[in-house]
Design a protein around this motif. Sequence first.
Motif, PDB file in Angstrom:
ATOM      1  N   ILE A   1      56.739 -70.835  21.982  1.00  0.00           N
ATOM      2  CA  ILE A   1      57.869 -71.665  21.556  1.00  0.00           C
ATOM      3  C   ILE A   1      58.898 -71.777  22.687  1.00  0.00           C
ATOM      4  O   ILE A   1      59.450 -72.846  22.938  1.00  0.00           O
TER       5      ILE A   1
ATOM      6  N   GLN B   1      56.555 -66.547  20.012  1.00  0.00           N
ATOM      7  CA  GLN B   1      57.876 -66.887  20.530  1.00  0.00           C
ATOM      8  C   GLN B   1      57.826 -67.248  22.007  1.00  0.00           C
ATOM      9  O   GLN B   1      58.610 -68.077  22.476  1.00  0.00           O
TER      10      GLN B   1
ATOM     11  N   GLN C   1      56.609 -73.568  15.458  1.00  0.00           N
ATOM     12  CA  GLN C   1      57.546 -72.797  14.643  1.00  0.00           C
ATOM     13  C   GLN C   1      57.241 -72.938  13.155  1.00  0.00           C
ATOM     14  O   GLN C   1      57.310 -71.971  12.400  1.00  0.00           O
TER      15      GLN C   1
ATOM     16  N   SER D   1      59.925 -65.691  10.375  1.00  0.00           N
ATOM     17  CA  SER D   1      60.849 -65.892  11.484  1.00  0.00           C
ATOM     18  C   SER D   1      61.359 -64.557  11.993  1.00  0.00           C
ATOM     19  O   SER D   1      61.233 -63.534  11.324  1.00  0.00           O
TER      20      SER D   1
END
Length: 352
Positions: free
Chosen positions: A86, A83, A185, A191
Motif C-alpha cells: 500500500i 502495508q 486496502q 486495519s
Amino acid sequence: MSKQIGIPRIVTSRSAVTTTLSILFVACWSSGFIGAKLGAGSAEVPTLLMWRFLPLAAVLVPIVWLSARRRKTMPTPRALGRQVVIGILSQSGYLLSVYWAVDLGVNTGTTALIDGIQPLVAAALLGPVLGVAVPRMQWIGLAIGLAGVAMVTAADAGAGTSAPWWAYAIPFLGMLSLVASTFVQQRAPASIPPLQALAIHCSTSAIVFTTLAIASGAAVPPSVGTFWIALLWLIVLSTFGGYGLYWLLLRRIGITSVNTLMFLIAPVTAVWGALMFGESFTPFTALGLAVGIVAVVVVTRVDNRPKEAGREHGFLPGKSSDHVALTKPDRDVNRSRSAVICSAVSLSPLIA
C-alpha cells in the motif's frame, strides 16, 4: 439567564475553531503540491523525496515501534507486507508521479485536480471489482469530473507552459496508483493503527527513494537554501500539518465533512500556484475547476441518498453518524457503496 447566553457562545466558539482548523487543513494539504514546485528547481526529484522521507522514517519508526511493543499491537508479517505494498502504491508511486509532473512543468493546480478525482474513479471502477453496485449517477459524476480535468489540462497546455504533452499523462499514472492501493486496502482483513501505517509507508518510501537517488547519482543534497526551505516546508506543513489536522478534524466533524474539504484542495492549489509562481489561471481554468466540484457534488448526493430516504420514512439514526437504521440488507449495501469512496479518501493522509 446566564446559561442561556453561554450556550450559543460556546457553540459559536467551537464552530469558529472548527472553521479555522478546516482552513488550515486545506492550506497544509495544498502546500504539498506547492512544496513540490518549490523544490523542483533546486534538486532532482529522487533527491528531494529521499531527504523528505529519511528524517520522517528516522523519527516515526522508533516511536511507533516502542508504542506497538508496549501495547502489544505489532503487525503480523502478512499485515506488514500488505502495508508495504500500500505504501509503494499510495505514497511512493503517487508522489513520484506528482513531483515528476511538476518538475516537467505541469501546473500544480492541474496535478491537484487529477489527484482530486481519484475517489470518483475508485468508486466507479473498483465497485464492480469488489462486488458493489455502482449507481448510474456515479458514472455520470465520473464523466463530469473527467470533463473538468480535460478543461483544466487544456487551459494549462494552451497557456504555453514548458511541459511536454506527454507530461500530463504522468499525474494520471499516480492517480491510478492510488486507485490500486485502495483496492489492496479494501481487501485487507483488518486495519492497523493510522500512525503505524504512516510509519511503515514512510519507511518504505525512504527505502524506495534512497535507492533511486543512489542509482541516479543524486543522493547528496544540494547546499542551496531553497532546497532546505522546500524540505522543511514539506515535512512541517504537508506531512505533520496535513496529517495531524486530518485526524483532528476527523474526530470533530466526521469522515464525510473531511472528505468534502479534500475536494477544495485543487482550486486552492491552482490559485496559490498562480499567485506564488505565476502559473496560468484563466477563466477556462476556473470553469474546469468548477466542473470538477460539480462532479463531486453529484457523487456525494448519490452516496447520501439512502440516508435521506431513511429519514423520510421515519428511521432513527444508528450509532454511526454516516448511516441510518435501515434494514440489514439495505444497510449493508449502503455501507458497501460508501466504503469505496471513504477508503479512497482515507488513504490521503498517508500520502501527505
